[in-house]
Design an enzyme around this catalytic site. Structure first.
Site, short mmCIF file in Angstrom:
data_model
loop_
_atom_site.label_atom_id
_atom_site.label_comp_id
_atom_site.label_asym_id
_atom_site.label_seq_id
_atom_site.Cartn_x
_atom_site.Cartn_y
_atom_site.Cartn_z
N ASP A 473 0.73 -1.31 0.02
CA ASP A 473 0.06 0.22 0.01
C ASP A 473 0.87 1.29 -0.01
OD1 ASP A 473 -2.21 1.53 0.09
OD2 ASP A 473 -3.16 0.32 1.89
N ASP A 543 -10.68 2.05 -3.76
CA ASP A 543 -11.23 1.78 -2.46
C ASP A 543 -12.64 1.72 -2.46
OD1 ASP A 543 -8.90 1.44 -0.85
OD2 ASP A 543 -8.78 3.26 -0.11
C1 DGJ Z 1 -5.70 2.06 1.92
C2 DGJ Z 1 -6.27 0.80 1.12
O1 DGJ Z 1 -6.52 1.26 -0.20
C3 DGJ Z 1 -7.51 0.16 1.72
O2 DGJ Z 1 -7.67 -0.82 0.96
C4 DGJ Z 1 -6.60 -0.59 3.11
O3 DGJ Z 1 -5.55 -1.46 2.61
C5 DGJ Z 1 -6.13 0.62 3.95
N1 DGJ Z 1 -5.55 1.45 3.13
C6 DGJ Z 1 -5.44 0.04 4.92
O4 DGJ Z 1 -4.80 1.32 5.79
#
Ligand code: DGJ
Length: 777
Positions: A473, A543
């Site tokens: 991430d 997301d």
């Molecule tokens: C942002 C990501 O896009 C989410 O899917 C998740 O992993 C969160 N970060 C976790 O902090």
């Protein structure tokens, strides 16, 4: 095929031709890019250049032409071309005029992945390198053209070498410049923000420049580096379309502009904004690689070229062409509130549903209970994972699932042991206040000690248990761009050096852990690009898991990226990003047109919803090769109207899966026609819908038309009935020839329209959808 004849260069792919030549002045003149044609010489194809008109400047006294209206392969300032240059630098004497003229060329076969900057590769690649020299300033420029004939893709990059005695400063190095004849062009870009990535944006090209760029430090969710240029009238299946992308994950820039004579110039490369690069004597600088493809038959063909190219020449390693597992990710089920017991319970349910891989998302490491602390300290939180990563991993493996983990290695929180120990590793301007994003700071990846730390700490995590998958991430944008490890005259290099540092880290880790399936993520799609895909075969698209918004987002990605690269999860309702409630089948139907997974609390599902998920996973696994690697066709999207319609067909045309989804329902409108694509015209196919069932409560008080007693809507009795009775979807099937399906269309069962309801009616509320399987009869 590359043909060189009398300083004429013709690059042919299966269906396209790209041509340029050396002018008498030594400049490279672009001649043509478009459908495949025969070119023996430049006669009739090249512009008939006469004289420098009006107040335009002449190149020199022997060549009274104005470079301002010549189609060029590269352009630098100071010699009469007053359009936007593709190359700009400050010479050692402080001047910034450059004049690169032809010096030689070479061809070679095959291209390998190089270290440093990611690039395409392939045994079948043909490479042309043209060398230019600016003799007055002792600089050399190498232009590389790579031809991938079978997917109709040509890539371009350049390298600049300082052969002089003094340092020069590069301020702009575009990877590709494409000058085109006058025409009616449209510039199509994919823009958005967090949770609404890849919105399609169409603008007419005119004399005021249009720029699609990012300045976030990443390729960004604001403006993806993939763009298209349409000529005249075009749509999904008709007209001329060029697709352009950049193999790069940092700040990018693509502009398009018409000159006063109607010619159009497009260029793409590293964003010159905030960029400068000092090139000492003997040093060289290499641009990222730019990718272009042309289609004479609309956007779908352009996309197929890009998809084939990405699958064959960008994605590499063990997972190339491999079926991707169906995973469940813990994020939306638990967020930071995780522990071994809870996760194993969820994993047990997931296994029963058919899931193959369990992913422990954020929250697993020391002190990480929210997003204000601990990034940088990659040791497990003993309270949540008393037996460490290995403990939970072994338990999950025992259930018959693979185990994956979330990391965000490029970041540090001020509240972390790492920051307390190494404050100088965070990117900030010494002695000045800094800005944060999600309360975290970027590590300074321009530094090799920071790169080494990330490689070491991640290697420790990845080898601490039987880890099959890593979600990498990246959750903030650049601010306070500065590296304490670089002198003040090199601070313009920081953003690009960060990306080069990142590539070194990704290269080493993916080589060290070749079996691991890596998934890129940057708050969803904030770094979705061909640079990341060169290391990670898939990226978390957004997301946003709301099926309607996802329909728009995935439709956007599908123009430039194959569906094997974007991951799509079915999540709970109401949706955590939009609070919208969309039926479970639509949530799946949209997610199935990519790498499908789940992000849901299976432990809280009722029996029916759980069984629905089980049957979704069964369906997906049965069709997985097709869904992940088949040919993706767009018929219509929410950009143009109310219906989203996609088909994925197999390369041998023996099977396909089509989907139709609506946005808001129009009352009293019963008909929908499905137009599948990619079928053989003279073959007979069987088509049928995927069966599902719906919660009786979705029909509200209408239940009172079918039961002999009164049921209070959403009351106790309504709930009890819903526990035992479901409304089955219609059952629809037809046998038709491929041409009839594609051109007459499959006229679907009537939609729900209040009156005349019976078991053939297609329940199709707001955001309703259906998936149809098509196989040779
Ligand atoms: C942002 C990501 O896009 C989410 O899917 C998740 O992993 C969160 N970060 C976790 O902090």
């Amino acid at each position: 095929m590359i043909t060189i004849k009398d300083k004429l260069f013709v690059l042919d792919t299966d269906k396209t031709t790209y041509a340029f030549r050396v002018m008498p002045t030594g400049h490279l003149e672009h001649l043509y890019y478009g459908r495949k044609i025969r070119i023996d010489d430049a006669d009739g194809i090249a512009d008939q250049l006469g004289f420098a008109p009006g107040n335009s400047s002449s190149y020199d006294k022997d060549n009274a032409i104005s470079l301002e209206d010549v189609k060029l392969e590269i352009s630098a300032p100071g010699k009469g071309d007053v359009r936007e240059p593709s190359l700009e630098l400050i010479n050692s004497d402080g001047s910034f005029t450059s004049d690169f003229l032809f010096d030689g060329c070479a061809t070679s076969k095959g291209k390998v992945r190089e270290e440093g900057v990611p690039c395409s590769y392939g045994e079948d690649a043909e490479v042309l390198t043209v060398t230019l020299k600016d003799k007055e300033n002792n600089l050399m420029l190498k232009l590389a053209y790579t031809v991938y004939a079978e997917c109709d893709v040509i890539t371009r990059s350049c390298e600049i070498i300082n052969n002089g005695d003094g340092a020069v400063t590069l301020t702009r190095v575009m990877s590709l410049m494409l000058d085109m004849d006058p025409g009616d062009y449209s510039y199509i870009t994919f823009n958005g923000a967090w949770t609404r990535e890849m919105g399609k944006n169409v603008q007419k090209v005119g004399m005021a420049k249009l720029v699609n760029s990012s300045y976030t430090g990443s390729s960004s969710n604001r403006a993806n580096p993939f763009v298209m240029l349409g000529k005249g009238a075009f749509d999904e299946d008709y007209g001329e379309v060029i697709g352009i992308n950049l193999v790069y994950s940092g700040n990018h820039y693509t502009s398009v502009e018409q000159n006063p004579y109607g010619k159009v110039r497009l260029m793409t490369g590293i964003n010159p904004n905030g960029f400068s690069w000092k090139l000492e004597k003997g040093e060289s600088f290499r641009s990222p690689e730019a990718v272009m493809t042309y289609s004479a038959s609309g956007c779908n063909t352009m996309s197929h070229n890009m998809h084939d190219f990405v699958n064959a020449h960008i994605v590499s390693g063990k997972w190339k062409d491999q079926l991707r597992p169906v995973l469940i990710n813990s994020w939306e089920a638990s967020y930071f509130d995780i522990n071994e017991h809870k996760l194993v319970k969820l994993a047990r349910k997931a296994k029963a549903a058919g899931v193959e891989l369990f992913v422990m998302d954020d929250g697993w490491f020391k002190g990480r209970n929210d997003d204000t602390s601990s990034l940088g300290d990659w040791t497990p939180d003993k309270k949540k994972l008393p037996h460490g990563i290995k403990g939970i991993c072994d338990k999950i493996r025992k259930l018959g699932l693979k185990f994956g983990i979330w990391v965000e290695p490029e970041m540090v929180n001020e509240n972390s042991d790492l920051y307390r120990e190494h404050p100088e590793w965070a990117m900030r301007i010494p002695g000045k206040k800094h800005s944060t994003g999600r309360t975290q700071m970027l590590l300074d990846l321009t530094r090799s000690d920071v790169q080494d730390y990330i490689i070491k700490s991640m290697s420790d995590v990845f080898s601490s248990a039987d880890i099959s998958y890593v979600k990498w991430d990246y959750n903030r944008n650049f601010t306070d761009i500065y590296s304490a490890a670089l002198p003040s005259d090199r601070q313009g290099e920081v953003a690009h050096r960060y990306i080069l540092g990142l590539y070194r880290v990704l290269d080493e880790l993916t080589k060290k852990f070749p079996e691991v399936l890596f998934e890129g993520c940057a708050s969803g799609g904030n770094r979705f690009d061909l640079g990341i895909l060169s290391y990670f075969p898939q990226i978390w698209a957004s997301d946003d898991t709301d099926a309607y918004q996802r329909g728009i987002i995935q439709n956007g990605y599908s123009y430039g990226y194959p569906q094997s690269c974007y991951t799509c999860h079915v999540s709970d309702v109401p949706n955590h990003q939009t609070l919208r409630r969309i039926t479970a089948d639509t949530r799946f139907n949209v997610a199935a047109f990519g790498v499908c997974g789940y992000e849901s609390n299976f432990c809280d599902l009722n029996k029916f919803d759980f069984n629905e998920i089980k049957s979704q996973i069964e369906f997906y696994k049965k069709n997985r090769r097709l869904m992940q690697y088949g040919k993706f066709w767009r018929r219509s999207s929410f950009d143009d109207g109310k219906i989203l319609s996609w088909t994925i067909s197999s390369p041998d045309k023996s099977e396909a899966v089509s989907m139709i989804m609506q946005s808001l329902m129009t009352p009293n409108s019963q008909s929908d026609i499905l137009y599948p694509r990619g079928l053989a015209e003279d073959v007979k196919y069987h088509i049928e819908n995927r069966k599902t069932s719906f919660d009786i409560r979705e029909f509200g008080g209408l239940i009172n038309h079918v039961v002999p007693f009164h049921v209070k809507q959403d009351g106790f009795i309504h709930g009890v009935i819903a526990k035992f009775v479901r409304i089955n979807s219609e059952s629809e099937s037809h046998e038709m020839y491929g041409d009839a399906m594609m051109y007459a269309g499959v006229h679907l069962n009537p939609r729900f329209a209040s009156l005349g309801y019976n078991d053939t009616v297609r329940y199709f509320p707001d955001f309703g959808s259906r998936i149809y399987e098509i196989r040779t009869a």
